[in-house]
Design an enzyme around this catalytic site. Structure first.
Site, PDB file in Angstrom:
ATOM      1  N   SER A  66       0.683  -1.120   0.195  1.00 37.08           N
ATOM      2  CA  SER A  66       0.029   0.044  -0.056  1.00 37.08           C
ATOM      3  C   SER A  66       0.891   1.295   0.021  1.00 37.08           C
ATOM      4  O   SER A  66       0.286   2.408  -0.098  1.00 37.08           O
ATOM      5  CB  SER A  66      -0.932   0.048   1.103  1.00 37.08           C
ATOM      6  N   LYS A  69      -0.125   3.573  -2.883  1.00 35.97           N
ATOM      7  CA  LYS A  69      -1.171   4.653  -2.517  1.00 35.97           C
ATOM      8  C   LYS A  69      -0.529   5.983  -2.621  1.00 35.97           C
ATOM      9  O   LYS A  69      -1.196   7.213  -2.706  1.00 35.97           O
ATOM     10  CB  LYS A  69      -2.086   4.342  -1.196  1.00 35.97           C
ATOM     11  N   SER A 126      -6.201   3.012   4.341  1.00 37.65           N
ATOM     12  CA  SER A 126      -5.755   2.336   3.102  1.00 37.65           C
ATOM     13  C   SER A 126      -6.790   1.446   2.344  1.00 37.65           C
ATOM     14  O   SER A 126      -6.364   0.526   1.959  1.00 37.65           O
ATOM     15  CB  SER A 126      -4.527   1.306   3.721  1.00 37.65           C
TER      16      SER A 126
END
Length: 461
Positions: A66, A69, A126
């Site tokens: 993640s 992101k 997330s």
């Protein structure tokens, strides 16, 4: 275990060659039983100039999870700065977005929210579904947005990075490195100081549900902590890009491949603490290597077992002393006995664990409230017991403060051309009519949004 094996092996050492062979075998077995992989790679940089303060295996290709992101948010910030979108621009959940695995919010298809709320959901919670919704909104299609991600990576000099999705879910073709992720973190920090708040929040709150960030304990306990993003998939272990500011100086750290979320936070703290006492010469941008290691084999997390609470305190606690950072990353190194955190009742004193390895809590735990729906001027609101929840409504032609442009048409500084496909999709989404909800329909759908989506609000990354 080690002390018993050593004594037993020592007795064999006195009886000749056979004894020595058996001793080696016993020691090898003991090592295999207790060994775990090291923290794989890390880097710290001075945020003001990008000089490297600490580094280890920074060219090792790794799955970013993640931390991906950060690039999704970076593109969003650039588009807002270019006035192609605003923070109140609508982001809409598609079936493609809803189909994403957890961590996710789980909102039903057609749900709308502002880009501001969506960014909080991806950077703190997330949420993978919201990442796809942002990608489709800003790029016209997810595919076009991924192309934008890779173009920005090349422009920034992320030479060992390739993106194939906007959230970081497992894909063997999505790779980066500690060096490249440090470059991305520097871009986020330096280009958009007005958006630091998206990166330093410890939790979000939707309705009556609080969802903590994976970086919560670091942010609440480490002096000057102020960002950025965590990530986890089994193939990568626990990753983080984080930062801290002390006496006007900011240090950014990237840690890849820790064995647990708590070890990730403890190692990042140790790394940052040490780095404030250092200065560098070469910048992360100038660091190059032709010897790039391949990503780890699948199921890395299965080979990188988590340390117990007591082992974490032994490794990172107050009795550890001041050792080189590599000593804290080595999973096979013997550790001194730290403060005992297991009581007579065999229960772990977690308050003591956190204070030993991260310090006492010095920051208030204050989740950021997020919501669905658009600004009040464009949306009807429904009152549920104890909460006010905006409902999905027809998408306005254009949000206020945003220039007339299609989502796929970006500022020329991006060097990106809008495809006919993305223009068509965006135009149809702008003009599509949606039926008005009756009061009963709205109530039922609001309840489904908040409580009924499988793998949604109760899932974690």
């Amino acid at each position: 275990m080690w002390s018993g094996v050593t004594v037993f092996a020592g007795k064999f050492m006195k009886i000749g060659r056979l004894g020595r062979v058996l001793a080696v075998c016993l020691l090898s077995m003991a090592y295999t039983a207790t060994a775990r992989a090291d923290v794989a790679a890390w880097i710290t940089v001075d945020a003001s100039n990008g000089t490297v303060l600490e580094e280890h295996e920074i060219f090792q290709q790794w799955y970013p999870a993640s931390l991906t992101k950060m690039m999704t948010a970076y593109i969003a910030f650039r588009l807002v700065a270019a006035e192609r979108f605003s923070l109140t621009s609508p982001v809409t959940i598609s079936q493609n977005a809803l189909n994403q695995p957890p961590s996710k919010m789980g909102f039903k298809v057609g749900t709308q929210m502002t880009l501001d709320n969506a960014l909080n959901m991806i950077m703190i919670k997330s949420a993978n579904d919201i990442s796809v919704a942002i990608a489709e909104t800003l790029g016209g299609t997810e595919k076009e947005f991924i192309r934008m991600m890779n173009e920005q990576a090349r422009r920034l000099g992320m030479t060992h990075t390739r993106f194939v999705n906007p959230h970081g879910l497992p894909n063997p073709n999505q790779v980066s490195s500690a060096r490249d992720l440090a470059i991305l973190a520097l871009a986020l920090w330096n280009e958009f100081p007005q958006y630091h708040s998206y990166m330093d929040q410890s939790a979000i709150r939707f309705g009556k549900i609080t969802m903590p960030s994976g970086n919560k304990d670091y942010l609440l306990r480490v002096q000057g902590a102020n960002g950025m993003k965590t990530g986890y998939i089994c193939d990568a272990g626990y990753n983080v890009a984080t930062s801290a500011t002390r006496h006007g100086r900011t240090v950014i750290a990237v840690v890849l491949g820790a064995g647990s979320g708590l070890e990730r936070a403890a190692f990042a703290k140790k790394l940052v603490d040490d780095s404030f006492a250092k200065s560098g010469r070469a910048t992360v941008y100038s660091r190059r290597s032709s010897n790039v290691k391949k990503p780890p084999e699948a199921k890395y997390c299965k080979r990188n077992e988590s340390l117990s609470a007591q082992q974490l305190v032994d490794r990172f606690g107050s009795k550890r002393g001041q050792l080189p950072i590599l000593a804290y990353a080595r999973g096979d190194e013997q550790m001194p006995d730290g403060v005992n955190v297991v009581g007579n009742n065999k229960k772990v004193n977690w308050k003591l664990v956190y204070e030993e390895i991260l310090g006492p809590q010095i920051k208030e735990y204050a989740p950021v409230r997020v919501k669905i729906g658009l600004p009040k001027s464009a949306v009807a609101e429904l009152t549920l017991p104890g909460e006010t929840v905006p409902l999905p409504t027809p998408k306005p032609a254009l949000s206020q403060g945003r220039k007339q442009s299609n989502a796929g048409q970006l500022n020329q500084s991006f060097g990106m051309n809008k495809t006919a496909e993305s223009a068509s999709i965006f135009a149809s989404s702008q003009n599509k009519d949606r039926k008005q909800y009756s009061e009963n329909q709205a109530l039922n759908e609001a309840k489904q949004i908040m409580f009924g989506a499988p793998g949604g609000l109760y899932s974690s990354n």
